[in-house]
Design a protein around this motif. Structure first.
Motif, PDB file in Angstrom:
ATOM      1  N   ASN A 174     -39.913  36.177 -66.769  1.00  0.00           N
ATOM      2  CA  ASN A 174     -40.194  34.794 -67.158  1.00  0.00           C
ATOM      3  C   ASN A 174     -39.226  34.321 -68.237  1.00  0.00           C
ATOM      4  O   ASN A 174     -38.804  33.160 -68.240  1.00  0.00           O
ATOM      5  CB  ASN A 174     -41.634  34.677 -67.661  1.00  0.00           C
ATOM      6  N   ILE A 175     -38.861  35.204 -69.154  1.00  0.00           N
ATOM      7  CA  ILE A 175     -37.881  34.850 -70.181  1.00  0.00           C
ATOM      8  C   ILE A 175     -36.532  34.544 -69.543  1.00  0.00           C
ATOM      9  O   ILE A 175     -35.856  33.568 -69.910  1.00  0.00           O
ATOM     10  CB  ILE A 175     -37.752  35.991 -71.217  1.00  0.00           C
ATOM     11  N   ASP A 176     -36.129  35.345 -68.557  1.00  0.00           N
ATOM     12  CA  ASP A 176     -34.880  35.095 -67.838  1.00  0.00           C
ATOM     13  C   ASP A 176     -34.917  33.727 -67.158  1.00  0.00           C
ATOM     14  O   ASP A 176     -33.925  32.989 -67.168  1.00  0.00           O
ATOM     15  CB  ASP A 176     -34.647  36.178 -66.788  1.00  0.00           C
ATOM     16  N   ARG A 177     -36.065  33.390 -66.581  1.00  0.00           N
ATOM     17  CA  ARG A 177     -36.208  32.093 -65.919  1.00  0.00           C
ATOM     18  C   ARG A 177     -36.075  30.953 -66.921  1.00  0.00           C
ATOM     19  O   ARG A 177     -35.413  29.941 -66.654  1.00  0.00           O
ATOM     20  CB  ARG A 177     -37.573  32.016 -65.222  1.00  0.00           C
ATOM     21  N   LEU A 178     -36.685  31.127 -68.088  1.00  0.00           N
ATOM     22  CA  LEU A 178     -36.621  30.089 -69.121  1.00  0.00           C
ATOM     23  C   LEU A 178     -35.189  29.858 -69.588  1.00  0.00           C
ATOM     24  O   LEU A 178     -34.750  28.721 -69.774  1.00  0.00           O
ATOM     25  CB  LEU A 178     -37.485  30.486 -70.325  1.00  0.00           C
ATOM     26  N   ILE A 179     -34.465  30.950 -69.798  1.00  0.00           N
ATOM     27  CA  ILE A 179     -33.085  30.846 -70.271  1.00  0.00           C
ATOM     28  C   ILE A 179     -32.235  30.087 -69.263  1.00  0.00           C
ATOM     29  O   ILE A 179     -31.419  29.235 -69.622  1.00  0.00           O
ATOM     30  CB  ILE A 179     -32.508  32.255 -70.521  1.00  0.00           C
ATOM     31  N   GLU A 180     -32.440  30.381 -67.992  1.00  0.00           N
ATOM     32  CA  GLU A 180     -31.707  29.665 -66.951  1.00  0.00           C
ATOM     33  C   GLU A 180     -32.125  28.195 -66.903  1.00  0.00           C
ATOM     34  O   GLU A 180     -31.300  27.308 -66.670  1.00  0.00           O
ATOM     35  CB  GLU A 180     -31.969  30.325 -65.601  1.00  0.00           C
ATOM     36  N   GLN A 181     -33.395  27.939 -67.165  1.00  0.00           N
ATOM     37  CA  GLN A 181     -33.919  26.573 -67.116  1.00  0.00           C
ATOM     38  C   GLN A 181     -33.339  25.701 -68.220  1.00  0.00           C
ATOM     39  O   GLN A 181     -32.994  24.536 -67.979  1.00  0.00           O
ATOM     40  CB  GLN A 181     -35.444  26.606 -67.235  1.00  0.00           C
ATOM     41  N   VAL A 182     -33.221  26.236 -69.439  1.00  0.00           N
ATOM     42  CA  VAL A 182     -32.716  25.431 -70.553  1.00  0.00           C
ATOM     43  C   VAL A 182     -31.207  25.259 -70.475  1.00  0.00           C
ATOM     44  O   VAL A 182     -30.639  24.387 -71.141  1.00  0.00           O
ATOM     45  CB  VAL A 182     -33.111  26.047 -71.914  1.00  0.00           C
ATOM     46  N   GLY A 183     -30.532  26.088 -69.672  1.00  0.00           N
ATOM     47  CA  GLY A 183     -29.093  25.949 -69.499  1.00  0.00           C
ATOM     48  C   GLY A 183     -28.318  26.502 -70.683  1.00  0.00           C
ATOM     49  O   GLY A 183     -28.874  26.993 -71.661  1.00  0.00           O
ATOM     50  N   GLY A 184     -27.004  26.384 -70.583  1.00  0.00           N
ATOM     51  CA  GLY A 184     -26.158  26.907 -71.643  1.00  0.00           C
ATOM     52  C   GLY A 184     -25.923  28.397 -71.492  1.00  0.00           C
ATOM     53  O   GLY A 184     -26.569  29.070 -70.685  1.00  0.00           O
ATOM     54  N   PRO A 186     -26.327  31.960 -73.034  1.00  0.00           N
ATOM     55  CA  PRO A 186     -27.018  32.682 -74.102  1.00  0.00           C
ATOM     56  C   PRO A 186     -26.034  33.538 -74.888  1.00  0.00           C
ATOM     57  O   PRO A 186     -25.072  34.074 -74.328  1.00  0.00           O
ATOM     58  CB  PRO A 186     -28.040  33.537 -73.346  1.00  0.00           C
ATOM     59  N   PRO A 187     -26.240  33.683 -76.195  1.00  0.00           N
ATOM     60  CA  PRO A 187     -25.299  34.446 -77.033  1.00  0.00           C
ATOM     61  C   PRO A 187     -25.289  35.936 -76.715  1.00  0.00           C
ATOM     62  O   PRO A 187     -24.334  36.631 -77.037  1.00  0.00           O
ATOM     63  CB  PRO A 187     -25.814  34.189 -78.452  1.00  0.00           C
ATOM     64  N   PHE A 188     -26.358  36.438 -76.094  1.00  0.00           N
ATOM     65  CA  PHE A 188     -26.484  37.849 -75.728  1.00  0.00           C
ATOM     66  C   PHE A 188     -27.687  37.962 -74.803  1.00  0.00           C
ATOM     67  O   PHE A 188     -28.385  36.973 -74.554  1.00  0.00           O
ATOM     68  CB  PHE A 188     -26.667  38.741 -76.971  1.00  0.00           C
ATOM     69  N   LYS A 189     -27.931  39.135 -74.299  1.00  0.00           N
ATOM     70  CA  LYS A 189     -29.077  39.368 -73.438  1.00  0.00           C
ATOM     71  C   LYS A 189     -30.358  39.195 -74.254  1.00  0.00           C
ATOM     72  O   LYS A 189     -30.565  39.861 -75.268  1.00  0.00           O
ATOM     73  CB  LYS A 189     -29.022  40.769 -72.837  1.00  0.00           C
ATOM     74  N   ILE A 190     -31.207  38.277 -73.836  1.00  0.00           N
ATOM     75  CA  ILE A 190     -32.441  37.978 -74.547  1.00  0.00           C
ATOM     76  C   ILE A 190     -33.613  38.589 -73.799  1.00  0.00           C
ATOM     77  O   ILE A 190     -33.791  38.360 -72.604  1.00  0.00           O
ATOM     78  CB  ILE A 190     -32.638  36.457 -74.683  1.00  0.00           C
ATOM     79  N   GLY A 191     -34.393  39.391 -74.493  1.00  0.00           N
ATOM     80  CA  GLY A 191     -35.553  40.025 -73.888  1.00  0.00           C
ATOM     81  C   GLY A 191     -36.784  39.874 -74.757  1.00  0.00           C
ATOM     82  O   GLY A 191     -36.782  39.155 -75.761  1.00  0.00           O
ATOM     83  N   CYS A 192     -37.832  40.581 -74.396  1.00  0.00           N
ATOM     84  CA  CYS A 192     -39.083  40.500 -75.143  1.00  0.00           C
ATOM     85  C   CYS A 192     -38.897  40.908 -76.608  1.00  0.00           C
ATOM     86  O   CYS A 192     -39.418  40.263 -77.525  1.00  0.00           O
ATOM     87  CB  CYS A 192     -40.136  41.395 -74.493  1.00  0.00           C
TER      88      CYS A 192
END
Length: 246
Positions: A174-184, A186-192
């Motif tokens: 779900n976090i991966d989906r959110l990151i793709e949704q907001v666009g841009g 990401p500065p690094f791999k974002i996880g829980c």
């Protein structure tokens, strides 16, 4: 709203609106640091160099970046999971172990009791839940409190029922989906776990004591928490102002 249930008290509790004879009311004293001015843009711009030069520094987000993700999440359950990781510093395994009985309101503080669990695949086992130490994390945001209470009321959960019927992998997806949704980019791999690191950095940027932050994170030693202080000392060019070498 579910309150923690305790055994019968051995003595009656003093009513909050009454004071013992001879008690003199003293003015309330808030935490000494009342306001902090933070240049978020500068901290965001400086972060790549910090992460590049200090391998031990965990990757973290700053408040504007976290809020961008939170505001993009419209699903009540997933939003609550993200909020709990961000506002309490909980590991995802600790959030997924939360039940209605985990929330407590003693009339002074509202918050959540977390069972300190190391992150692992899937949900924590019953054995790990039984032997894990606990810590209490206050939640002061009234809107957040209301959303928690509404979620519990709507879900009609049993007292000992986990309120988030999902896996850690589902939260990560779900976090991966959110990151793709907001666009841009990401500065690094974002996880829980990024939210947990971000919580620690956020408190230190606001001048909260290292020992306090360590306790909230459930660290056995303050030394485990010290790594986050790099965000305070790395951008230190101003410390050299007035020191002439030529």
């Amino acid at each position: 709203m579910s309150k923690s249930i305790t055994s019968a008290r051995s003595f009656p509790r003093q009513p909050r609106n009454k004071r013992p004879m001879g008690f003199q009311e003293r003015p309330l004293v808030s935490f000494p640091i009342q306001e902090v001015t933070i240049d978020w843009d500068r901290l965001i711009d400086k972060r790549p160099l910090l992460l590049e030069t200090l391998d031990t520094m965990p990757k973290y987000l700053l408040k504007p970046e976290v809020l961008t993700l939170l505001e993009a999440e419209t699903h009540p359950m997933h939003r609550l999971i993200l909020d709990l990781m961000w506002c309490t510093g909980a590991r995802v395994s600790e959030v997924l172990a939360i039940t209605p009985a985990s929330f407590m309101d003693d009339g002074y503080d509202f918050g959540v009791i977390l069972k300190t669990l190391k992150q692992g695949a899937g949900r924590p086992s019953k054995r790990s839940l039984q032997r894990s130490p606990k810590r209490f994390i206050p939640i002061l945001d009234r809107d957040f409190q209301t959303r928690i209470q509404s979620y519990l009321w709507m879900g009609k959960f049993r007292k000992d029922e986990r309120i988030f019927p999902v896996t850690r992998q589902a939260v990560s997806a779900n976090i991966d989906r959110l990151i793709e949704q907001v666009g841009g980019e990401p500065p690094f791999k974002i996880g829980c776990h990024t939210f947990r690191h971000s919580f620690a950095v956020h408190l230190l940027l606001h001048g909260r004591p290292l020992k306090f932050v360590s306790q909230l994170l459930g660290h056995r030693s303050v030394e485990s928490t010290e790594v986050y202080t790099n965000v305070l000392t790395f951008d230190g060019a101003h410390f050299l102002e007035g020191v002439d070498f030529h």
